[in-house]
Design a protein around this motif. Structure first.
Motif, mmCIF file in Angstrom:
data_model
loop_
_atom_site.group_PDB
_atom_site.id
_atom_site.type_symbol
_atom_site.label_atom_id
_atom_site.label_comp_id
_atom_site.label_asym_id
_atom_site.label_seq_id
_atom_site.Cartn_x
_atom_site.Cartn_y
_atom_site.Cartn_z
ATOM 1 N N PRO A 1 -11.939 -27.933 -13.238
ATOM 2 C CA PRO A 1 -10.636 -27.492 -12.727
ATOM 3 C C PRO A 1 -10.153 -26.241 -13.474
ATOM 4 O O PRO A 1 -10.477 -26.040 -14.643
ATOM 5 N N VAL A 2 -9.409 -25.410 -12.765
ATOM 6 C CA VAL A 2 -8.770 -24.251 -13.394
ATOM 7 C C VAL A 2 -7.273 -24.346 -13.112
ATOM 8 O O VAL A 2 -6.844 -25.017 -12.179
ATOM 9 N N PHE A 3 -6.504 -23.658 -13.936
ATOM 10 C CA PHE A 3 -5.054 -23.691 -13.780
ATOM 11 C C PHE A 3 -4.569 -22.313 -13.369
ATOM 12 O O PHE A 3 -5.019 -21.302 -13.896
ATOM 13 N N TYR A 4 -3.652 -22.296 -12.421
ATOM 14 C CA TYR A 4 -3.106 -21.037 -11.919
ATOM 15 C C TYR A 4 -1.588 -21.067 -12.122
ATOM 16 O O TYR A 4 -0.933 -22.056 -11.769
ATOM 17 N N PRO A 5 -1.041 -19.989 -12.712
ATOM 18 C CA PRO A 5 0.420 -19.977 -12.934
ATOM 19 C C PRO A 5 1.185 -19.891 -11.612
ATOM 20 O O PRO A 5 0.920 -19.022 -10.788
ATOM 21 N N VAL A 6 2.112 -20.831 -11.443
ATOM 22 C CA VAL A 6 2.911 -20.875 -10.222
ATOM 23 C C VAL A 6 4.356 -21.202 -10.578
ATOM 24 O O VAL A 6 4.624 -22.240 -11.193
ATOM 25 N N ARG A 7 5.271 -20.309 -10.236
ATOM 26 C CA ARG A 7 6.719 -20.517 -10.364
ATOM 27 C C ARG A 7 7.145 -21.148 -11.698
ATOM 28 O O ARG A 7 7.759 -22.200 -11.732
ATOM 29 N N GLY A 8 6.765 -20.517 -12.784
ATOM 30 C CA GLY A 8 7.179 -20.978 -14.097
ATOM 31 C C GLY A 8 6.357 -22.124 -14.653
ATOM 32 O O GLY A 8 6.599 -22.578 -15.763
ATOM 33 N N GLY A 9 5.375 -22.601 -13.938
ATOM 34 C CA GLY A 9 4.502 -23.675 -14.398
ATOM 35 C C GLY A 9 3.065 -23.310 -14.083
ATOM 36 O O GLY A 9 2.720 -22.136 -13.983
ATOM 37 N N SER A 10 2.250 -24.322 -13.912
ATOM 38 C CA SER A 10 0.872 -24.054 -13.508
ATOM 39 C C SER A 10 0.409 -25.154 -12.565
ATOM 40 O O SER A 10 0.873 -26.300 -12.643
ATOM 41 N N GLY B 1 2.866 -19.471 0.884
ATOM 42 C CA GLY B 1 2.640 -19.839 2.268
ATOM 43 C C GLY B 1 3.949 -20.007 2.992
ATOM 44 O O GLY B 1 5.006 -19.599 2.527
ATOM 45 N N LYS B 2 3.889 -20.630 4.124
ATOM 46 C CA LYS B 2 5.083 -20.895 4.901
ATOM 47 C C LYS B 2 5.940 -21.905 4.146
ATOM 48 O O LYS B 2 5.452 -22.917 3.666
ATOM 49 N N GLY B 3 7.202 -21.615 4.010
ATOM 50 C CA GLY B 3 8.086 -22.512 3.298
ATOM 51 C C GLY B 3 8.123 -22.265 1.803
ATOM 52 O O GLY B 3 8.681 -23.045 1.065
ATOM 53 N N LYS B 4 7.474 -21.208 1.329
ATOM 54 C CA LYS B 4 7.520 -20.783 -0.079
ATOM 55 C C LYS B 4 6.943 -21.810 -1.045
ATOM 56 O O LYS B 4 7.230 -21.796 -2.222
ATOM 57 N N LYS B 5 6.149 -22.743 -0.579
ATOM 58 C CA LYS B 5 5.514 -23.723 -1.452
ATOM 59 C C LYS B 5 4.036 -23.383 -1.561
ATOM 60 O O LYS B 5 3.448 -22.837 -0.638
ATOM 61 N N TYR B 6 3.437 -23.739 -2.682
ATOM 62 C CA TYR B 6 1.998 -23.527 -2.793
ATOM 63 C C TYR B 6 1.267 -24.729 -2.212
ATOM 64 O O TYR B 6 1.815 -25.826 -2.138
ATOM 65 N N ARG B 7 0.032 -24.482 -1.759
ATOM 66 C CA ARG B 7 -0.798 -25.554 -1.205
ATOM 67 C C ARG B 7 -2.179 -25.483 -1.820
ATOM 68 O O ARG B 7 -2.687 -24.394 -2.087
ATOM 69 N N LEU B 8 -2.806 -26.617 -1.999
ATOM 70 C CA LEU B 8 -4.190 -26.689 -2.438
ATOM 71 C C LEU B 8 -5.037 -27.098 -1.245
ATOM 72 O O LEU B 8 -4.695 -28.036 -0.517
ATOM 73 N N ILE B 9 -6.139 -26.367 -1.043
ATOM 74 C CA ILE B 9 -6.980 -26.600 0.138
ATOM 75 C C ILE B 9 -8.430 -26.767 -0.304
ATOM 76 O O ILE B 9 -8.955 -25.922 -1.037
ATOM 77 N N PRO B 10 -9.096 -27.841 0.148
ATOM 78 C CA PRO B 10 -10.524 -28.000 -0.179
ATOM 79 C C PRO B 10 -11.356 -26.963 0.576
ATOM 80 O O PRO B 10 -10.994 -26.527 1.667
ATOM 81 N N VAL B 11 -12.473 -26.579 -0.036
ATOM 82 C CA VAL B 11 -13.340 -25.553 0.543
ATOM 83 C C VAL B 11 -14.697 -26.178 0.833
ATOM 84 O O VAL B 11 -15.342 -26.711 -0.062
ATOM 85 N N ASN B 12 -15.130 -26.111 2.098
ATOM 86 C CA ASN B 12 -16.456 -26.638 2.434
ATOM 87 C C ASN B 12 -17.530 -25.603 2.080
ATOM 88 O O ASN B 12 -17.222 -24.476 1.684
#
Length: 188
Positions: free
Chosen positions: A144-153, A166-177
């Motif tokens: 796993p890696v950590f990415y800084p997002v909105r004052g956290g990670s 994204g839409k709604g200003k929230k981050y999303r995690l998406i699996p990659v095939n």
């Protein structure tokens, strides 16, 4: 297209309200307009969908808001009206449709193959998400890696990506095939 749609819908508004002064338009009039729209047939002889009725009502509400701003109206008569229920559906390309799509992505259109593969494999939205994707948003490692997002990670698991804005200003995690991973790896 939004302007063209608004002009078309405006004609229907004019036809319904005719020469009625905007000050005299009541919530009841707006409800009658909404009811009429829901019962009217489209040029394809189908009833209008709830989402189409909502677009007409949004235009009427925008006109009323403008009238309030211009001091022609005291309150928006559409504000008390609930939206019609909208039918949403998930649409996926079949294997045959994908084969036909990629068959035409040759020569001058070959540059579209990679973004289309990523979009089909992840469901990313074109402008908001796909075009803002950066190498740092992808995790090709086995840890796993950590990415800084909105004052956290945010923790990005192996073979996943993060959509930061994204839409709604929230981050999303998406699996990659594997197909998306190979495509993105080649692009990187």
């Amino acid at each position: 297209s939004a302007y063209r749609d608004a002009v078309s819908r405006g004609k229907e508004l004019k036809a319904f309200f005719k020469n009625q002064p905007i000050r005299e338009i009541s919530t009841r009039d707006c409800e009658r307009f909404e009811s009429m729209l829901g019962k009217a047939e489209t040029p394809r002889n189908e009833l209008r969908s709830g989402s189409t009725v909502n677009r007409y009502m949004a235009l009427l509400s925008a006109v009323c808001k403008r009238a309030i701003k211009e001091e022609l109206l005291d309150a928006n008569p559409c504000s008390q009206i609930d939206d019609e229920p909208e039918n949403s559906r998930a649409r996926y390309l079949t294997t045959e449709e994908q084969i036909r799509l990629f068959a035409v992505l040759k020569d001058d259109l070959a540059f579209l193959a990679a973004p289309i593969k990523v979009t089909l494999g992840t469901g990313l939205r074109k402008v908001i998400e796909l075009l803002k994707l950066k190498i740092g948003h992808l995790n090709f490692s086995s840890r796993p890696v950590f990415y800084p997002v909105r004052g956290g990670s945010a923790e990005i698991p192996p073979n996943w990506l993060i959509v930061v804005q994204g839409k709604g200003k929230k981050y999303r995690l998406i699996p990659v095939n594997s197909q998306v991973r190979d495509t993105l790896s080649n692009l990187c």
